[in-house]
Design an enzyme around this catalytic site. Structure first.
Site, PDB file in Angstrom:
ATOM      1  N   HIS A 164       0.716  -1.384  -0.060  1.00 36.96           N
ATOM      2  CA  HIS A 164       0.068   0.022   0.046  1.00 36.96           C
ATOM      3  C   HIS A 164       0.839   1.578   0.251  1.00 36.96           C
ATOM      4  O   HIS A 164       1.817   1.148   0.749  1.00 36.96           O
ATOM      5  CB  HIS A 164      -1.097   0.027   1.384  1.00 36.96           C
ATOM      6  CG  HIS A 164      -2.258  -0.773   1.245  1.00 36.96           C
ATOM      7  ND1 HIS A 164      -1.984  -2.243   1.144  1.00 36.96           N
ATOM      8  CD2 HIS A 164      -3.521  -0.669   1.164  1.00 36.96           C
ATOM      9  CE1 HIS A 164      -3.224  -2.625   1.110  1.00 36.96           C
ATOM     10  NE2 HIS A 164      -3.996  -1.636   1.158  1.00 36.96           N
ATOM     11  N   ASN A 195       8.322  -4.185   3.217  1.00 40.08           N
ATOM     12  CA  ASN A 195       6.707  -3.717   3.485  1.00 40.08           C
ATOM     13  C   ASN A 195       6.457  -4.101   5.065  1.00 40.08           C
ATOM     14  O   ASN A 195       5.665  -3.582   5.462  1.00 40.08           O
ATOM     15  CB  ASN A 195       5.812  -4.504   2.476  1.00 40.08           C
ATOM     16  CG  ASN A 195       4.628  -4.310   2.678  1.00 40.08           C
ATOM     17  OD1 ASN A 195       4.070  -3.176   2.731  1.00 40.08           O
ATOM     18  ND2 ASN A 195       3.800  -5.228   2.604  1.00 40.08           N
TER      19      ASN A 195
END
Length: 315
Positions: A164, A195
């Site tokens: 994201h 991430n």
């Protein structure tokens, strides 16, 4: 040779029968239409012009009076001023192939790299504390992008996370904002140890600062200096690094800070990645917080005062 039962009114019986057949036909057509739409969603990206037609249809649907929190297409910096949302109130970082504004976040999408070059949003303390939705996990094509986005197939077995840019946890204040954070226009290929490690820590820290200062303006995105790696048949560029810039206008005094982190895992402390906002502009060629009063903008973008930011967990 046979009896036909007409009931008390053959006309009424016939009318009812026709009505029933009509309903069946309508249901069949609706089902067929839904089936064709599903097929189009799955295979349509290989049909020339399908993405553009789909995007036009989505924007037309969003004009219907019953649609709440529609997606807004931003055609110029002037258009951004009239948007009903607060994501671009202090400026558009840069005009790209497609600029969209949604309730949760705005983005500037690159068709060449199949990802946003920036996402921007305002995050308030109230939004951080409001947990109206859990992770929806509905990763999907963004139908509002006329050039097409990445797909699940592009990431499958690639070794990269669907990372994201606008974090799902920042969008938990409504079901719609949460769901829209899973569009592939908001995803970028991130190495798993990045991430799920240092990048996640930075996202959590931004939420801490939103609570500390009442609200923060955030812009984040990939750093793409050379295109030497991509994934999937769609050619999704793998960034070398990622940036994040934060502006806390209601802090005493107001402050800005920037970060640039390589797309690799790290055990270093977050503050070791901190840089001035101006240095991030130099790397990305974007213009952050451009509608902030010029003297304040120039000063805050050129200073880095680590002691103004709380680094220990506070939530």
């Amino acid at each position: 040779h046979g009896l036909v039962f007409m009931g008390k009114s053959g006309k009424k019986q016939g009318g009812f029968s026709r009505l029933r057949r009509g309903i069946v036909v309508l249901l069949f057509l609706a089902g067929s239409g839904a089936g064709l739409f599903a097929v189009g969603q799955k295979f349509g990206d290989s049909i020339p012009g399908f993405q553009a037609l789909r995007a036009q249809a989505c924007f037309l649907m969003d004009k219907m009076p019953w649609v709440s929190d529609p997606t807004i297409r931003i055609d110029s910096r002037d258009t951004a001023v009239t948007s009903p949302y607060d994501n671009l109130v202090i400026g558009v970082p840069g005009m790209t192939d497609t600029v969209l504004d949604r309730r949760g976040y705005a983005l500037g999408f690159s068709g060449e790299h199949k990802q946003a070059l920036w996402v921007a949003y305002t995050l308030t303390a109230e939004e951080v504390k409001t947990k109206a939705a859990g992770r929806s996990e509905d990763f999907r094509v963004d139908p509002y992008i006329a050039s097409g986005t990445a797909r699940n197939e592009d990431y499958a077995k690639s070794g990269f996370d669907r990372g994201h840019l606008a974090p799902a946890a920042d969008m938990a204040f409504s079901k719609k904002t949460m769901s829209e954070s899973f569009y592939f226009s908001n995803m970028s290929p991130q190495r798993p140890d990045f991430n799920r490690g240092i990048w996640r820590m930075l996202e959590e820290k931004v939420r801490d600062w939103a609570v500390d200062f009442g609200k923060v303006h955030v812009v984040t995105g990939p750093v793409i200096t050379v295109r030497n790696e991509s994934i999937g048949t769609g050619g999704v560029t793998v960034p070398q690094a990622y940036y994040k810039v934060i502006y806390a206008p209601d802090a005493k005094p107001p402050r800005m800070i920037g970060f640039v982190l390589g797309n690799v895992g790290s055990k270093r402390q977050l503050y070791e990645f901190a840089v001035t906002v101006r240095s991030v502009e130099n790397v990305t060629k974007l213009d952050f917080f451009s509608l902030v009063e010029p003297n304040r903008q120039n000063h805050l973008e050129n200073v880095l005062e680590l002691e103004q930011w709380k680094w220990s967990p506070n939530r």
